[in-house]
Design a protein around this motif. Structure first.
Motif: not given
Ligand code: CA
Length: 286
Positions: A8, A10-12, A236-237, A240
């Motif tokens: 992923d 964003d955030g990953t 992260d979300s 996913d």
């Protein structure tokens, strides 16, 4: 053994500045040298992903718009799963009438109404003045992340889409009002023709019911002849979950949503600690 790794963004893979760290770039190159197929799997639009990777010399399969598009490493569109146009127009009409900031991911651009950012700025002011405990900086950062995408094109209204052959891959709605978010989520959650996901606290996203990161990952793995048992997915979300649930090994970021951590086999470091590089090192030395 891991032959394919879905990552992923964003955030990953991305840090707080929406960039890929040198550590993560190096780790991906090493993994590719070892013969591990890297697949980027994101809610972002394809051309936005290309812009993020510019200058890295990394080419990968790209699952974008939460699985609605799949591109090969050489940049060919392998498959797309757009929302049927009448359904897309119906969604957009509702969002526009209800005053939501929205984005439409299409072949060449991210379409958004001209007044959308103004709308969001007003929302931000209202939320902050009504809730002094809310962190203004956090909201501004979230808005900046939205605006930093590549390929925006401004439209006067969703009606502009009606007369065109625009393929709608993903519709993203964004709001700082928790109740407004909930109202939108509830309005769409029982739609049978659609997939509804959320990739960050303030948004919800709609795609065709057959579009998901999990379905797209299955297609890429099949194409490459890699059994799902030999795949790894990291995220992260909540958007996913579809790929984390089917991958042979599922890995949550240290900064992942609690529900994501709960379903995953393992956890790596946070995105700002180059969690992806850490994971790749672990896989390579195993
Ligand atoms: Ca994410």
């Amino acid at each position: 053994m891991s032959k394919l790794m879905a990552i992923d963004l964003d955030g990953t893979l991305l840090n707080h500045q929406n960039r890929i760290s040198a550590e993560n770039i190096e780790a991906i190159k090493k993994a590719q040298k070892d013969g591990i197929e890297i697949v980027v799997a994101t809610g972002r639009a394809y051309f936005d992903v290309k812009a993020l990777f510019e200058g890295t010399e990394i080419e990968t399969w790209i699952i974008a718009a939460n699985g609605a598009t799949i591109h090969t490493p050489s940049g060919e569109l392998y498959q797309s799963t757009p929302i049927d146009q009448p359904k897309a127009l119906e969604i957009l009409q509702w969002l526009e009438e209800e005053g939501y900031y929205y984005e439409v991911f299409s072949q060449k651009a991210i379409l958004t109404p001209q007044n959308a950012r103004e709308l969001l700025a007003i929302e931000m002011d209202r939320v902050v003045s009504a809730n002094p405990e809310v962190n203004l900086e956090e909201l501004q950062e979230a808005a900046e992340t939205q605006y930093s995408q590549s390929g925006f094109q401004f439209i006067s209204s969703y009606k502009e889409i009606q007369s065109t052959n625009v393929e709608v891959y993903n519709i993203l709605a964004f709001t700082f009002h928790n109740e407004k978010w909930k109202r939108g989520w509830d309005h769409f959650k029982d739609e049978r023709e659609l997939t509804l996901v959320s990739s960050a606290v303030h948004n919800f996203e709609l795609e065709h019911k057959d579009a998901s990161k999990g379905n797209a990952l299955t297609k890429v793995a099949n194409e490459l002849g890699v059994p799902l048992s030999e795949t790894v997915a990291v995220g992260d979300s909540l958007n996913d979950l579809s790929m984390l649930k089917i991958a042979g090994k599922s890995v949550a970021m240290g900064n992942a949503h609690p529900e994501v951590k709960e379903v995953c086999d393992e956890m790596t470091l946070r995105n700002i600690e180059h969690g992806v590089a850490h994971l790749i090192e672990k896989i390579r030395t195993n």
